[in-house]
Design an enzyme around this catalytic site. Structure first.
Site, PDB file in Angstrom:
ATOM      1  N   GLU A 159       0.889  -1.177   0.112  1.00 31.90           N
ATOM      2  CA  GLU A 159       0.078  -0.035  -0.027  1.00 31.90           C
ATOM      3  C   GLU A 159       0.898   1.270   0.013  1.00 31.90           C
ATOM      4  OE1 GLU A 159      -4.159  -0.933   1.793  1.00 31.90           O
ATOM      5  OE2 GLU A 159      -2.960  -0.330   3.292  1.00 31.90           O
ATOM      6  N   GLY A 165      -6.329   6.510  -0.081  1.00 30.57           N
ATOM      7  CA  GLY A 165      -7.570   7.596   0.068  1.00 30.57           C
ATOM      8  C   GLY A 165      -7.574   8.744  -0.653  1.00 30.57           C
TER       9      GLY A 165
HETATM   10  O1  LIG Z   1      -5.588   1.786   3.244  1.00 28.49           O
HETATM   11  C1  LIG Z   1      -6.268   1.042   2.406  1.00 28.49           C
HETATM   12  C2  LIG Z   1      -6.654  -0.230   2.763  1.00 28.49           C
HETATM   13  O2  LIG Z   1      -5.819  -0.690   3.780  1.00 28.49           O
HETATM   14  C3  LIG Z   1      -6.732   1.649   1.162  1.00 28.49           C
HETATM   15  O3  LIG Z   1      -7.532   2.358   1.489  1.00 28.49           O
HETATM   16  P1  LIG Z   1      -8.430   3.352   0.211  1.00 28.49           P
HETATM   17  O4  LIG Z   1      -8.823   2.403  -0.540  1.00 28.49           O
HETATM   18  O5  LIG Z   1      -9.422   4.207   0.819  1.00 28.49           O
HETATM   19  O6  LIG Z   1      -7.292   4.323  -0.542  1.00 28.49           O
END
Ligand SMILES: O=C(CO)COP(=O)(O)O
Length: 242
Positions: A159, A165
């Site tokens: 990630e 986000g």
């Molecule tokens: O942090 C996340 C999942 O653990 C990803 O978040 P988003 O999909 O909201 O970008």
């Protein structure tokens, strides 16, 4: 390997909303080309664990490294297992940032999860500054080396912090490059087990970009934040995993 689509609900939802969301996910789970995992806030796990006919796996978003003790406000891995969780997300960048979790802390938590019989979902990923400095692969390699114990068995989630986000994602080539790096590190350290380890991508994964991302080599599923709060979007992402 069969893809895994995991939803990290983060700190969202009343009990009623959590049950409704889980029921909607469960209702659409049959026949998908991926396994599903949902990770609600701790307090909602018992209600979701009790859902009749549940096929969607349940996980938590953190645990403490100790088996028990004077740790006000914390939750042990064994407690999570006891109330019906089978997985636990560890080392999420929001935990690393908001709670000062270092790789050493994450490794201690991974050990606790394994000891309690939980499958750890260990998150790694570079910040934007690290990516711009050309350090993304080195950061991820270091996080893997220091966050995983020698007896690791579980799931990795890549990630990139700057993609969480934000609606921004790395290019497909950049995702594939980091996932290849992760696979290399896992195989070098864990051999055949590393070959069979799920490596999930997370960060602004949506129905519109899921198919392309999930088709990349070494992308074995997704860890979905915002889109996992809308059952239709979460299921559409899973449907794109064929
Ligand atoms: O942090 C996340 C999942 O653990 C990803 O978040 P988003 O999909 O909201 O970008």
């Amino acid at each position: 390997m069969r893809p895994l689509i995991a939803g990290n609900w983060k700190m969202h939802g009343t009990l009623r909303e959590a049950v409704a969301l889980a029921e909607a996910v469960q209702a659409g789970a049959a026949g998908l080309p991926a396994d599903l995992l949902i990770c609600p806030p701790f307090v909602h796990i018992p209600a979701l664990a009790a859902m009749a006919g549940r096929t969607v796996a349940l996980g938590a978003q953190d645990c403490h490294a100790a088996a028990k003790g004077a740790h006000t406000g914390d939750t042990s891995a064994a407690m999570l297992r006891d109330i019906g969780a089978t997985h636990v997300i560890l080392g999420h960048s929001e935990r690393r940032a908001d709670h000062g979790e270092t790789d050493a802390v994450v490794q201690a938590k991974v050990k606790a999860a394994l000891a309690a019989g939980l499958v750890p979902v260990v998150c790694v990923g570079e910040t934007e500054a690290q990516r711009l400095a050309g350090e993304a692969e080195a950061v991820v390699r270091r996080q893997l080396a220091e966050s995983l114990p020698d007896d690791f068995a579980g799931i990795i989630a890549y990630e990139p912090v700057w993609a969480i986000g934000t609606g921004r994602t790395p290019t497909e080539a950049d995702i594939a490059a980091i996932h290849a790096t992760i696979r290399d590190s896992l195989v070098a350290r864990f051999g055949a087990a590393g070959q069979g380890t799920h490596i999930l991508y997370g960060g602004s994964m949506k129905p519109g970009n899921a198919k392309a991302i999930l088709a990349l080599a070494n992308v074995d599923g997704g860890l979905v934040g915002g889109a996992s709060l809308v059952a239709a979007d979460f299921l559409a992402i899973a449907a794109a995993a064929e």
